[in-house]
Design a protein around this motif. Structure first.
Motif, PDB file in Angstrom:
ATOM      1  N   LYS A   1       0.836  -1.201   0.000  1.00  0.00           N
ATOM      2  CA  LYS A   1       0.000   0.000   0.000  1.00  0.00           C
ATOM      3  C   LYS A   1       0.875   1.256   0.000  1.00  0.00           C
ATOM      4  CE  LYS A   1      -3.643   2.347   2.632  1.00  0.00           C
ATOM      5  NZ  LYS A   1      -4.495   2.302   3.851  1.00  0.00           N
ATOM      6  N   SER A   2       1.926   1.226   0.831  1.00  0.00           N
ATOM      7  CA  SER A   2       2.851   2.357   0.858  1.00  0.00           C
ATOM      8  C   SER A   2       3.540   2.528  -0.490  1.00  0.00           C
ATOM      9  CB  SER A   2       3.909   2.157   1.962  1.00  0.00           C
ATOM     10  OG  SER A   2       3.318   2.193   3.243  1.00  0.00           O
ATOM     11  N   LEU A   3       3.934   1.428  -1.099  1.00  0.00           N
ATOM     12  CA  LEU A   3       4.569   1.488  -2.416  1.00  0.00           C
ATOM     13  C   LEU A   3       3.619   2.080  -3.453  1.00  0.00           C
ATOM     14  CD1 LEU A   3       6.516  -1.897  -2.616  1.00  0.00           C
ATOM     15  CD2 LEU A   3       7.512   0.392  -2.792  1.00  0.00           C
ATOM     16  N   GLY A   4       2.336   1.721  -3.342  1.00  0.00           N
ATOM     17  CA  GLY A   4       1.358   2.255  -4.284  1.00  0.00           C
ATOM     18  C   GLY A   4       1.248   3.758  -4.182  1.00  0.00           C
ATOM     19  N   LEU A   5       1.252   4.275  -2.948  1.00  0.00           N
ATOM     20  CA  LEU A   5       1.183   5.722  -2.786  1.00  0.00           C
ATOM     21  C   LEU A   5       2.459   6.393  -3.279  1.00  0.00           C
ATOM     22  CD1 LEU A   5      -0.384   7.814  -0.067  1.00  0.00           C
ATOM     23  CD2 LEU A   5       2.009   8.257  -0.597  1.00  0.00           C
ATOM     24  N   LEU A   6       3.623   5.773  -2.978  1.00  0.00           N
ATOM     25  CA  LEU A   6       4.887   6.328  -3.458  1.00  0.00           C
ATOM     26  C   LEU A   6       4.912   6.376  -4.985  1.00  0.00           C
ATOM     27  CD1 LEU A   6       7.441   4.591  -1.067  1.00  0.00           C
ATOM     28  CD2 LEU A   6       6.831   7.001  -1.100  1.00  0.00           C
ATOM     29  N   GLU A   7       4.421   5.324  -5.616  1.00  0.00           N
ATOM     30  CA  GLU A   7       4.389   5.274  -7.075  1.00  0.00           C
ATOM     31  C   GLU A   7       3.480   6.359  -7.637  1.00  0.00           C
ATOM     32  OE1 GLU A   7       3.005   2.101 -10.549  1.00  0.00           O
ATOM     33  OE2 GLU A   7       3.772   1.357  -8.627  1.00  0.00           O
ATOM     34  N   GLN A   8       2.346   6.549  -6.980  1.00  0.00           N
ATOM     35  CA  GLN A   8       1.395   7.570  -7.429  1.00  0.00           C
ATOM     36  C   GLN A   8       1.971   8.972  -7.274  1.00  0.00           C
ATOM     37  OE1 GLN A   8      -2.283   7.474  -5.254  1.00  0.00           O
ATOM     38  NE2 GLN A   8      -3.010   9.391  -6.116  1.00  0.00           N
ATOM     39  N   ARG A   9       2.562   9.242  -6.105  1.00  0.00           N
ATOM     40  CA  ARG A   9       3.118  10.568  -5.853  1.00  0.00           C
ATOM     41  C   ARG A   9       4.310  10.861  -6.754  1.00  0.00           C
ATOM     42  NH1 ARG A   9       0.302  14.299  -2.500  1.00  0.00           N
ATOM     43  NH2 ARG A   9      -1.368  13.014  -1.666  1.00  0.00           N
ATOM     44  N   LEU A  10       5.061   9.821  -7.049  1.00  0.00           N
ATOM     45  CA  LEU A  10       6.248   9.976  -7.886  1.00  0.00           C
ATOM     46  C   LEU A  10       5.894  10.058  -9.362  1.00  0.00           C
ATOM     47  CD1 LEU A  10       9.346   9.990  -7.985  1.00  0.00           C
ATOM     48  CD2 LEU A  10       9.297   7.498  -7.901  1.00  0.00           C
ATOM     49  N   ASP A  11       4.656   9.629  -9.699  1.00  0.00           N
ATOM     50  CA  ASP A  11       4.260   9.517 -11.102  1.00  0.00           C
ATOM     51  C   ASP A  11       5.294   8.672 -11.832  1.00  0.00           C
ATOM     52  OD1 ASP A  11       2.973   9.731 -13.496  1.00  0.00           O
ATOM     53  OD2 ASP A  11       3.393  11.863 -13.806  1.00  0.00           O
ATOM     54  N   TRP A  12       5.384   7.418 -11.408  1.00  0.00           N
ATOM     55  CA  TRP A  12       6.469   6.526 -11.803  1.00  0.00           C
ATOM     56  C   TRP A  12       6.593   6.377 -13.320  1.00  0.00           C
ATOM     57  CZ3 TRP A  12      10.695   4.897  -9.704  1.00  0.00           C
ATOM     58  CH2 TRP A  12      11.390   3.820 -10.272  1.00  0.00           C
TER      59      TRP A  12
ATOM     60  N   GLN B   1      16.077  15.449  -5.432  1.00  0.00           N
ATOM     61  CA  GLN B   1      14.847  14.966  -4.803  1.00  0.00           C
ATOM     62  C   GLN B   1      14.215  13.856  -5.625  1.00  0.00           C
ATOM     63  OE1 GLN B   1      12.422  18.458  -4.297  1.00  0.00           O
ATOM     64  NE2 GLN B   1      13.703  19.306  -2.676  1.00  0.00           N
ATOM     65  N   LEU B   2      14.218  14.022  -6.948  1.00  0.00           N
ATOM     66  CA  LEU B   2      13.664  12.989  -7.834  1.00  0.00           C
ATOM     67  C   LEU B   2      14.493  11.719  -7.767  1.00  0.00           C
ATOM     68  CD1 LEU B   2      11.685  12.038  -9.988  1.00  0.00           C
ATOM     69  CD2 LEU B   2      13.149  13.143 -11.720  1.00  0.00           C
ATOM     70  N   VAL B   3      15.836  11.874  -7.811  1.00  0.00           N
ATOM     71  CA  VAL B   3      16.724  10.711  -7.726  1.00  0.00           C
ATOM     72  C   VAL B   3      16.502   9.959  -6.417  1.00  0.00           C
ATOM     73  CG1 VAL B   3      19.135   9.994  -7.504  1.00  0.00           C
ATOM     74  CG2 VAL B   3      18.492  11.643  -9.265  1.00  0.00           C
ATOM     75  N   ASP B   4      16.443  10.699  -5.314  1.00  0.00           N
ATOM     76  CA  ASP B   4      16.251  10.064  -4.001  1.00  0.00           C
ATOM     77  C   ASP B   4      14.912   9.330  -3.936  1.00  0.00           C
ATOM     78  OD1 ASP B   4      18.660  11.112  -3.242  1.00  0.00           O
ATOM     79  OD2 ASP B   4      17.822  12.750  -2.045  1.00  0.00           O
ATOM     80  N   ALA B   5      13.863   9.948  -4.476  1.00  0.00           N
ATOM     81  CA  ALA B   5      12.537   9.325  -4.443  1.00  0.00           C
ATOM     82  C   ALA B   5      12.517   8.047  -5.276  1.00  0.00           C
ATOM     83  CB  ALA B   5      11.485  10.307  -4.956  1.00  0.00           C
ATOM     84  N   MET B   6      13.151   8.082  -6.438  1.00  0.00           N
ATOM     85  CA  MET B   6      13.199   6.893  -7.303  1.00  0.00           C
ATOM     86  C   MET B   6      13.988   5.768  -6.643  1.00  0.00           C
ATOM     87  SD  MET B   6      13.778   8.720 -11.025  1.00  0.00           S
ATOM     88  CE  MET B   6      13.875   7.154 -11.923  1.00  0.00           C
TER      89      MET B   6
END
Length: 373
Positions: free
Chosen positions: A14-25, A60-65
């Motif tokens: 579930k956490s991964l799903g939100l991270l993916e959504q926020r990151l616009d993977w 920030q993008l690199v760290d999030a990915m």
């Protein structure tokens, strides 16, 4: 896989799903390529401020990915270990993997909260102000306790903490203080602390009675250089004066204080830690940050509610209660999050309270809804 372990796995997913959504993977790799192309521009550093902003956004993008990929890979690895351990009936392998999954769930949950810090100014540095409420020495002492609490919280996070101004209490503690706290998402985390904080304890000043004290905390983002805030010179009054203090840590010792009053709003900001020229610059930045916060309030309903209801530092306006007597409890009145570890909170363990408020704001719950849960 045991039901408890399966629940942990689902929590991480579930956490991964939100991270993916926020990151616009789906677009993340393309955005990183664009950043890399712009970084290679030989003219990038012609504008140092813009270049620094670009480098910060890229990082920030690199760290999030990397965070997303790391959590996803570790989840897959631990699931594989559990399945292998169950096949070979190796309880030790299964137990170690389950322990690792629990730790991963905590990490994923923390990263999920950080991903919610995507407001316009969440990533900015912040100004933090603390003011003692009514109550004389007791309230001034409580304001000093809050000062210590927030400094410790910031230092634990590795943030840079700079005292802007401070007025000592007549007998103990402080009447007020202002800090600039610098670090990634400093405003995003601290913004939930704006409001009135209430303390209940046995008086340490010889009375032996149970006393209730109040202090207000207000948080404003440091305005980004790219955000233009116009201040009409006719709307402000600038006063210079000699500051006073006995010296020592956290006490004013300079004699070049500057106070700026903004007549249309009644906002007053001061700075007394630098030269007169530096104080003028610091105070003007603080004023612009306050004005910017007012604009954010008009556009952000969640933050607006907190500021509209701030009122005076007294009964009925508090956001959090710290009870040291007759029992030990810190409780946030917006989210109902509470803990009996009062000393831990006063030593800066504030992340659970900030996280609960942030999650509530994102979910859209009102304060009344939270109290009914």
């Amino acid at each position: 896989m045991r039901a408890e372990t399966q629940n942990t796995v689902e929590k991480i997913r579930k956490s991964l799903g939100l991270l993916e959504q926020r990151l616009d993977w789906e677009t993340a790799e393309f955005r990183l390529e664009e950043f890399n192309a712009r970084v290679e521009d030989p003219n990038l550093w012609d504008d140092p401020a813009a270049a620094q902003k670009l480098m910060r956004e890229r990082q920030q993008l690199v760290d999030a990915m990397e965070t997303y990929k790391s959590i996803k890979q570790e989840l897959a690895d631990q699931i594989e270990l559990i399945e292998l351990g169950e096949m070979e009936e190796d309880d030790e392998v299964v137990s170690e993997a389950e322990t690792a999954l629990k730790a991963l769930a905590e990490t994923a949950g923390q990263k999920e909260l950080e991903a919610l810090l995507d407001g316009e100014a969440d990533g900015n540095d912040t100004f933090l102000e603390i003011n003692a409420g009514a109550g004389g020495t007791e309230a001034c002492d409580w304001a000093a306790m809050l000062q210590r609490m927030y400094v410790r919280w910031a230092e634990k996070r590795g943030y840079e903490v700079e005292l802007q101004s401070e007025e000592a209490g007549a007998e103990a503690g402080i009447k007020s203080c202002a800090y600039k706290i610098s670090g990634q998402n400093a405003y995003g985390w601290l913004k939930s602390e704006s409001g009135v904080h209430r303390l209940v304890r046995i008086s340490p000043f010889g009375k032996g009675t149970r006393e209730t004290s109040f202090a207000s905390v207000w948080v404003y983002p440091v305005v980004d250089d790219n955000i233009e805030i116009e201040v009409n010179p006719a709307d402000i009054r600038i006063d210079t004066y000699r500051s006073s203090g006995a010296g020592g840590q956290h006490v004013n010792t300079t004699d070049s204080a500057v106070r700026i009053t903004h007549h249309p709003t009644g906002i007053v900001v001061t700075s007394s830690e630098k030269s007169q020229h530096q104080n003028r610059d610091i105070a003007m930045k603080a004023l612009k940050s306050r004005l910017y916060q007012m604009e954010l309030d008009r556009r952000n309903a969640a933050i607006n509610e907190a500021h509209e209801n701030k009122g005076s530092a007294g009964w009925g306006n508090q956001i959090r209660s710290y009870v040291l007597q007759p029992y030990q409890m810190v409780k946030d009145l917006r989210t109902n999050h509470e803990t009996s570890d009062t000393q831990g909170v006063l030593d800066g363990d504030l992340d659970p309270f900030m996280g609960a408020t942030l999650a509530q704001q994102v979910s859209g719950k009102s304060r009344a809804d939270a109290r009914e849960d």
